[in-house]
Design a protein around this motif. Structure first.
Motif, PDB file in Angstrom:
ATOM      1  N   ALA A 121      44.674 -48.190 -13.188  1.00 47.35           N
ATOM      2  CA  ALA A 121      45.025 -49.044 -14.321  1.00 47.35           C
ATOM      3  C   ALA A 121      44.016 -48.838 -15.446  1.00 47.35           C
ATOM      4  N   GLY A 122      44.433 -49.127 -16.673  1.00 44.20           N
ATOM      5  CA  GLY A 122      43.507 -49.026 -17.785  1.00 44.20           C
ATOM      6  C   GLY A 122      44.170 -48.530 -19.049  1.00 44.20           C
ATOM      7  N   THR A 123      43.334 -48.105 -19.987  1.00 46.25           N
ATOM      8  CA  THR A 123      43.786 -47.671 -21.306  1.00 46.25           C
ATOM      9  C   THR A 123      43.732 -46.157 -21.400  1.00 46.25           C
ATOM     10  N   LEU A 124      44.809 -45.551 -21.830  1.00 48.39           N
ATOM     11  CA  LEU A 124      44.822 -44.103 -22.033  1.00 48.39           C
ATOM     12  C   LEU A 124      44.007 -43.781 -23.281  1.00 48.39           C
ATOM     13  N   THR A 125      42.917 -43.045 -23.095  1.00 47.77           N
ATOM     14  CA  THR A 125      42.005 -42.760 -24.211  1.00 47.77           C
ATOM     15  C   THR A 125      42.013 -41.304 -24.650  1.00 47.77           C
ATOM     16  N   THR A 126      42.448 -40.403 -23.781  1.00 52.60           N
ATOM     17  CA  THR A 126      42.497 -38.975 -24.131  1.00 52.60           C
ATOM     18  C   THR A 126      43.765 -38.363 -23.563  1.00 52.60           C
ATOM     19  N   ALA A 127      44.493 -37.655 -24.422  1.00 52.67           N
ATOM     20  CA  ALA A 127      45.700 -36.949 -23.987  1.00 52.67           C
ATOM     21  C   ALA A 127      46.132 -36.025 -25.106  1.00 52.67           C
ATOM     22  N   PRO A 128      46.788 -34.918 -24.797  1.00 53.58           N
ATOM     23  CA  PRO A 128      47.261 -34.011 -25.845  1.00 53.58           C
ATOM     24  C   PRO A 128      48.452 -34.604 -26.599  1.00 53.58           C
ATOM     25  N   GLU A 129      48.671 -34.066 -27.791  1.00 55.04           N
ATOM     26  CA  GLU A 129      49.833 -34.457 -28.578  1.00 55.04           C
ATOM     27  C   GLU A 129      51.054 -33.651 -28.136  1.00 55.04           C
ATOM     28  N   ALA A 130      52.219 -34.114 -28.564  1.00 53.42           N
ATOM     29  CA  ALA A 130      53.444 -33.373 -28.283  1.00 53.42           C
ATOM     30  C   ALA A 130      53.362 -31.981 -28.888  1.00 53.42           C
ATOM     31  N   THR A 131      53.907 -31.011 -28.168  1.00 55.00           N
ATOM     32  CA  THR A 131      53.870 -29.634 -28.679  1.00 55.00           C
ATOM     33  C   THR A 131      55.045 -28.843 -28.139  1.00 55.00           C
ATOM     34  N   ASP A 132      55.453 -27.848 -28.901  1.00 54.80           N
ATOM     35  CA  ASP A 132      56.451 -26.865 -28.474  1.00 54.80           C
ATOM     36  C   ASP A 132      55.880 -25.495 -28.777  1.00 54.80           C
ATOM     37  N   PRO A 137      54.402 -36.578 -24.603  1.00 57.31           N
ATOM     38  CA  PRO A 137      53.713 -37.768 -24.091  1.00 57.31           C
ATOM     39  C   PRO A 137      54.726 -38.822 -23.675  1.00 57.31           C
ATOM     40  N   LEU A 138      54.455 -39.486 -22.589  1.00 55.60           N
ATOM     41  CA  LEU A 138      55.280 -40.600 -22.142  1.00 55.60           C
ATOM     42  C   LEU A 138      54.522 -41.920 -22.212  1.00 55.60           C
ATOM     43  N   ARG A 139      53.265 -41.849 -22.654  1.00 53.59           N
ATOM     44  CA  ARG A 139      52.459 -43.046 -22.924  1.00 53.59           C
ATOM     45  C   ARG A 139      51.559 -42.729 -24.110  1.00 53.59           C
ATOM     46  N   ALA A 140      51.473 -43.638 -25.043  1.00 57.51           N
ATOM     47  CA  ALA A 140      50.682 -43.400 -26.255  1.00 57.51           C
ATOM     48  C   ALA A 140      49.200 -43.676 -25.999  1.00 57.51           C
ATOM     49  N   ILE A 141      48.356 -42.906 -26.668  1.00 61.14           N
ATOM     50  CA  ILE A 141      46.914 -43.170 -26.606  1.00 61.14           C
ATOM     51  C   ILE A 141      46.656 -44.580 -27.132  1.00 61.14           C
ATOM     52  N   GLY A 142      45.827 -45.309 -26.402  1.00 61.19           N
ATOM     53  CA  GLY A 142      45.527 -46.692 -26.771  1.00 61.19           C
ATOM     54  C   GLY A 142      46.326 -47.719 -25.991  1.00 61.19           C
ATOM     55  N   GLU A 143      47.367 -47.280 -25.300  1.00 56.41           N
ATOM     56  CA  GLU A 143      48.158 -48.214 -24.498  1.00 56.41           C
ATOM     57  C   GLU A 143      47.420 -48.547 -23.202  1.00 56.41           C
ATOM     58  N   THR A 144      47.502 -49.818 -22.818  1.00 54.13           N
ATOM     59  CA  THR A 144      46.882 -50.296 -21.589  1.00 54.13           C
ATOM     60  C   THR A 144      47.960 -50.724 -20.613  1.00 54.13           C
ATOM     61  N   HIS A 145      47.867 -50.237 -19.387  1.00 55.02           N
ATOM     62  CA  HIS A 145      48.890 -50.539 -18.385  1.00 55.02           C
ATOM     63  C   HIS A 145      48.241 -50.798 -17.037  1.00 55.02           C
ATOM     64  N   PRO A 146      48.863 -51.644 -16.225  1.00 54.57           N
ATOM     65  CA  PRO A 146      48.465 -51.705 -14.812  1.00 54.57           C
ATOM     66  C   PRO A 146      48.965 -50.457 -14.096  1.00 54.57           C
ATOM     67  N   LEU A 147      48.576 -50.306 -12.850  1.00 56.71           N
ATOM     68  CA  LEU A 147      49.106 -49.217 -12.032  1.00 56.71           C
ATOM     69  C   LEU A 147      50.356 -49.742 -11.333  1.00 56.71           C
ATOM     70  N   HIS A 148      51.513 -49.146 -11.675  1.00 61.99           N
ATOM     71  CA  HIS A 148      52.782 -49.663 -11.188  1.00 61.99           C
ATOM     72  C   HIS A 148      53.178 -49.082  -9.840  1.00 61.99           C
ATOM     73  N   GLY A 149      52.789 -47.843  -9.570  1.00 60.70           N
ATOM     74  CA  GLY A 149      53.293 -47.171  -8.384  1.00 60.70           C
ATOM     75  C   GLY A 149      54.721 -46.700  -8.550  1.00 60.70           C
TER      76      GLY A 149
END
Length: 400
Positions: A329-340, A352-364
């Motif tokens: 769980a936590g906040t996504l702080t680093t991830a690449p941008e969309a690219t083709d 990306p399926l989650r935006a940088i800065g979003e905070t989520h629990p661990l859902h499983g």
């Protein structure tokens, strides 16, 4: 002509697939949903923005009433797991092409699917059902094989699916699901070992085409799909077994995504039937992969059109779709941008399926997905290599 599209949350399948296809077909679209504002935001960037009406799409009576006083319908359609039966009943009321509501009910209700397939004699999976309101403790009195699977009776994807090795684990998992879903039923069934695969079909009123399938790897014990690779043609005896079972379920019109395992003796056993297009952006790959207007074809059969005898499917391309999944769980702080990109003749896309800065629990569940790496090309080793190199070159970090 007007298409009524029933939906719950916005999905990429609708936003990037079915709505642009409806525009290309010249259809006016009314989206019926229980929460309109997320849909209006999702569709704001489309070339043609559909009408969005807030109404409970789970209540087919209200849907029928609204459509009756609105514009005449050319088709009533949904790609939601949860709304297939309501959509079928509403479409049948207006005399429109519709899936058999009994088939949609069998597909959605996992306990009914097991009972129905057992009654046909095609496959019997040892299973049990805990009805809504019943105490999961009743499972202690049943002859349940271990390991086994416990899951919501009307669940979707991998949400609340658990693997239990013994009775204590089973009771704990069942009680946990019941706490989160107090009004839902539970299904417990034997664990089917084997290679996990999918079969993708598309049918009109009289004919059903197999458009391919995927080979799948999952994370245990949560059963989150982590990797899917396209299979142009499963072994014909396997396909024949699955199609025979789909015939008994009543699957025909429209798109269907069936998950099954191939066991060591070649036996194909259905895990679940999802009477809609495959999701998690894999349906968005199909037009590029197969060279056919997949989303338009799905809509056309719901408009009453016949599919061509030969869909004109292009062969020779393979895919590798790898899903990055949060492990905490936590906040996504680093991830690449969309690219083709095109690398050594391989088409690569990252979404990306989650935006940088979003905070989520661990859902499983697949709500833990951070992004998906997709590669397409003629050589499986090459599409795997390009995906692996992209994965190695980038970082995904979650801050607790």
């Amino acid at each position: 002509m007007r298409l009524y599209l029933l939906a719950l949350p916005p999905t990429d399948s609708v936003t990037e697939g079915f709505l642009p296809a409806a525009q290309r077909l010249g259809l006016d679209v009314t989206v019926i949903t229980d929460h309109a504002e997320p849909h209006r935001r999702a569709y704001a960037g489309l070339a043609v923005v559909p009408e969005v009406v807030e109404l409970d799409p789970r209540d087919f009576r209200e849907v029928i009433s609204f459509v009756s006083r609105h514009h005449p319908p050319a088709a009533i359609f949904s790609n939601s797991d949860h709304l297939q039966t309501q959509t079928a009943l509403a479409a049948q009321y207006f005399g429109l092409p519709a899936k058999d509501w009994k088939a949609t009910f069998r597909a959605k209700n996992k306990a009914q699917l097991r009972r129905h397939l057992a009654a046909t004699g095609l496959d019997t999976v040892r299973s049990a059902e805990v009805a809504p309101g019943n105490d999961p403790a009743e499972l202690a009195e049943l002859d349940i094989p271990f390991p086994c699977i416990v899951k919501p009776r009307e669940g979707v994807a991998s949400e609340d699916v658990a693997l239990a090795e013994n009775l204590d684990q089973l009771l704990a998992a069942a009680r946990g699901i019941r706490e989160r879903r107090p009004t839902g039923g539970l299904v417990i069934e034997e664990y089917l070992e084997g290679q996990l695969c999918t079969l993708e079909t598309l049918g009109d009123a009289t004919t059903r085409h197999v458009v391919g399938g995927f080979r799948t790897e999952v994370l245990l014990p949560t059963f989150i799909e982590k990797l899917l690779e396209f299979v142009p043609q499963h072994p014909q005896p396997v396909v024949d077994q699955i199609l025979a079972q789909l015939d008994e379920v009543g699957v025909g019109l429209g798109a269907c995504h069936t998950e099954f395992v191939i066991q060591a003796d070649g036996r194909a056993r259905i895990i679940e039937v999802n009477y809609r297009a495959i999701g998690d952006r894999l349906d968005l790959l199909l037009p590029r992969l197969l060279g056919i207007p997949y989303f338009e074809l799905v809509l056309r059969v719901h408009l009453g059109e016949a599919l061509p005898a030969d869909l004109g499917i292009r062969s020779g391309l393979l895919t590798h779709s790898f899903y990055l999944c949060a492990d905490q769980a936590g906040t996504l702080t680093t991830a690449p941008e969309a690219t083709d990109q095109v690398i050594d003749g391989v088409e690569l896309s990252y979404r990306p399926l989650r935006a940088i800065g979003e905070t989520h629990p661990l859902h499983g569940t697949n709500r833990d997905y951070l992004g998906v790496i997709e590669t397409i090309g003629p050589d499986l080793d090459e599409v795997r290599r390009v995906a692996a190199e992209f994965l190695e070159a980038h970082r995904w970090e979650i801050t607790p």
